[in-house]
Scaffold this motif. Structure first.
Motif, PDB file in Angstrom:
ATOM      1  N   ASN A 207       6.168 137.122  56.846  1.00 46.13           N
ATOM      2  CA  ASN A 207       7.374 137.881  56.271  1.00 46.13           C
ATOM      3  C   ASN A 207       8.819 137.377  56.806  1.00 46.13           C
ATOM      4  O   ASN A 207       9.667 137.440  56.116  1.00 46.13           O
ATOM      5  CB  ASN A 207       7.305 139.126  55.831  1.00 46.13           C
ATOM      6  CG  ASN A 207       6.303 139.667  54.761  1.00 46.13           C
ATOM      7  OD1 ASN A 207       6.167 138.932  53.659  1.00 46.13           O
ATOM      8  ND2 ASN A 207       5.392 140.700  55.129  1.00 46.13           N
ATOM      9  N   THR A 208       8.628 137.016  57.959  1.00 46.33           N
ATOM     10  CA  THR A 208       9.860 136.472  58.862  1.00 46.33           C
ATOM     11  C   THR A 208       9.736 134.966  59.215  1.00 46.33           C
ATOM     12  O   THR A 208       8.737 134.757  59.767  1.00 46.33           O
ATOM     13  CB  THR A 208      10.004 137.433  60.097  1.00 46.33           C
ATOM     14  OG1 THR A 208      10.219 138.708  59.605  1.00 46.33           O
ATOM     15  CG2 THR A 208      11.196 137.004  60.817  1.00 46.33           C
TER      16      THR A 208
ATOM     17  N   THR B  55      14.084 137.437  56.578  1.00 49.32           N
ATOM     18  CA  THR B  55      12.883 138.414  56.553  1.00 49.32           C
ATOM     19  C   THR B  55      12.722 139.147  55.119  1.00 49.32           C
ATOM     20  O   THR B  55      13.574 139.686  54.796  1.00 49.32           O
ATOM     21  CB  THR B  55      13.099 139.576  57.536  1.00 49.32           C
ATOM     22  OG1 THR B  55      13.406 139.166  58.867  1.00 49.32           O
ATOM     23  CG2 THR B  55      11.972 140.700  57.465  1.00 49.32           C
TER      24      THR B  55
ATOM     25  N   LYS C  35      11.440 141.804  52.378  1.00 51.84           N
ATOM     26  CA  LYS C  35      11.206 143.482  52.892  1.00 51.84           C
ATOM     27  C   LYS C  35      10.634 143.850  51.415  1.00 51.84           C
ATOM     28  O   LYS C  35      10.070 144.717  51.792  1.00 51.84           O
ATOM     29  CB  LYS C  35      12.533 143.856  52.734  1.00 51.84           C
ATOM     30  CG  LYS C  35      13.455 143.715  54.100  1.00 51.84           C
ATOM     31  CD  LYS C  35      14.701 144.394  54.278  1.00 51.84           C
ATOM     32  CE  LYS C  35      15.369 143.892  55.604  1.00 51.84           C
ATOM     33  NZ  LYS C  35      16.596 144.758  55.655  1.00 51.84           N
TER      34      LYS C  35
END
Length: 510
Positions: free
Chosen positions: A255-256, A265, A267
């Protein structure tokens, strides 16, 4: 045996005071030597203060205006920070676009097929030694393989060997968590072991977690991999993050991740467009440049002040006897003048000031931005000649250049080149400072230097030797005075005795 000293018994003179007064005159050359020593020590310390200030300024240059990272600082605007965060890592240009998150990356998981029990059927205690819990003997081996940050499977298993007579489940889990790509957790409520990959994402060609060893399969009741566990309803596969970037659908294992030097990133997977844009962080870049200018101005003000400081020749360092006769405030005011001018017109520091001015004024050739002088970015020299080259910032102009082309400012300060003319101002200044520091050290050394390694230290050693020889001579002179006065007293005493004898003789014949 020391000669006996006779002080004024026969003559009635205060011999002790007379000799003290005579010794004061004899000590005048010694006092001058001690004053010379004190002045040399002040001079040495003042040189070292200059060196420290130049050293600190050189470090500030290196950590500030010379670093590329100073000029790539960005402020980022995001339409919904709860969905996505964006920060600059190493991008020199600005960055904008839209992102729509369809799903977030997840980690692979698996857990025991049933409650863990001891080999004798009793309740399992993770604090007990594994030999006691499972009847294991001899050296045991387990192997773990897991998905990596880039979304690919590790090429090899990580092997852990252990002695069940020394290891508990708790201590072994700590080793597994520290040394492998998975995190294990024993749940005391369900009596099961949970395993999760440390990195998210899908392998794409098989499992994301693989386990080998009878401890896993027989005693912890874990499957050989998370794919097997998922098929049996006790695990899950790792999943990639799926998103559309500027309308183009793509995936990442984490996710990053980084795109064009910016770290994104993800979320929340709301499947809505989030827009973002960046611009130079003018305030942070300006702060570094202002700090450079402030410290440069402080340095040249201090050095020029030392070079032009008045030397009060009538105010010599005070002797210990002079200090005893003065008040503390009087001593302070006197020594302020006595110490003044220790570095007046010093050739090394004067040369450094001239070179630093040249470093500042000489254009930086060979740049790509077309900007080659500080005046073009809003930094100019004070028109007041008394300020001796102080720099002044036109903040509005500097902010404009930072917003438009921070790389142009980087080149003016930090550009590298084969010649001085091609080098940025900060590089030139650091070279000048280094040469000056080296020259000053030859004169005054540094705190760790021994006296015989620098010029003032050798002068101090020579002065100390002169003081030692003179003090030895003073002892001999004082002894000579005492011998002379003692001889005089003895002569007077003999004369008095003879006079008394004669008087008695003449008186007795009458």
């Amino acid at each position: 045996m020391a000669d006996m000293r006779i002080g004024g018994l026969a003559s009635g003179m205060d011999t002790d005071q007379m000799i003290k007064d005579l010794m004061k005159a004899e000590r005048i050359p010694l006092d001058k030597l001690q004053q010379k020593k004190q002045y040399l020590e002040w001079q040495r310390d003042d040189y070292r203060d200059m060196n420290k200030m130049m050293f600190d300024f050189s470090n500030l240059i290196f950590d500030g205006v010379m670093k590329k990272s100073t000029y790539i600082q960005k402020s980022v605007t995001i339409s919904d920070p709860n969905e996505v965060s964006v920060k600059n890592i190493n991008a020199t240009g600005d960055f904008s676009g839209t992102i729509k998150v369809e799903s977030l990356a997840t980690a692979a998981t698996m857990y025991s097929s049933a409650a863990i029990t001891q080999s004798d059927g009793g309740a399992f205690d993770p604090k007990k030694k594994l030999s006691e819990s499972f009847g294991l003997t001899g050296e045991q081996t387990i192997r773990v393989k897991a998905i990596q940050k880039d979304g690919t499977m590790a090429a090899d298993f990580t092997e852990i060997k252990f002695d069940p007579a020394e290891e508990s489940m708790d201590s072994l889990v700590t080793k597994i968590n520290n040394q492998t790509g998975v995190t294990m957790f024993y749940d005391s409520q369900t009596k099961q072991m949970s395993v999760m990959s440390k990195n998210t994402g899908s392998n794409g060609a098989g499992a994301e977690i693989e386990l080998q060893g009878s401890l896993f399969s027989t005693h912890l009741k874990l499957d050989a991999d998370n794919d097997t566990a998922e098929a049996a309803g006790r695990g899950s596969a790792g999943e990639n993050a799926v998103f559309a970037y500027n309308g183009m659908k793509t995936e990442r294992a984490s996710n990053t991740f980084t795109i064009n030097g910016f770290e994104l990133t993800l979320k929340n997977a709301s499947n809505t467009n989030v827009s973002f844009s960046s611009q130079p962080d003018t305030d942070k870049i300006l702060e570094k440049i202002v700090k450079f200018v402030d410290e440069y101005n402080k340095l040249i003000e201090k050095v020029n002040g030392e070079l032009n400081e008045k030397n009060y020749r009538d105010f010599k360092p005070l002797t210990a006897e002079q200090k005893e006769a003065m008040e503390e405030k009087e001593i302070e005011l006197w020594e302020e003048k006595a110490r003044s001018g220790t570095l007046r017109n010093d050739s090394v520091l004067s040369s450094a000031m001239n070179k630093m001015r040249m470093n500042i004024y000489t254009p930086v050739s060979g740049g790509t931005s077309g900007t080659d002088q500080l005046s073009q970015i809003g930094i100019k020299t004070s028109s007041n000649y008394l300020e001796r080259g102080k720099l002044i910032i036109d903040e509005a102009k500097l902010r404009e250049v930072i917003s438009k082309d921070p790389n142009a400012i980087y080149e003016i300060f930090a550009k590298d080149g084969a010649t001085t003319g091609e080098q940025g101002i900060a590089r030139r200044l650091r070279e000048t400072l280094k040469d000056t520091i080296d020259s000053v050290e030859k004169k005054a050394g540094k705190a760790s230097s021994t006296n015989n390694t620098f010029a003032l230290g050798r002068l101090l050693n020579n002065t100390d030797n002169q003081i030692d020889r003179f003090e030895d001579r003073m002892i001999q002179v004082e002894d000579r005075y005492w011998r002379q006065f003692t001889a005089m007293e003895k002569a007077i005493q003999r004369a008095n005795q003879q006079s008394m004898y004669l008087m008695q003789q003449f008186g007795g014949g009458m």
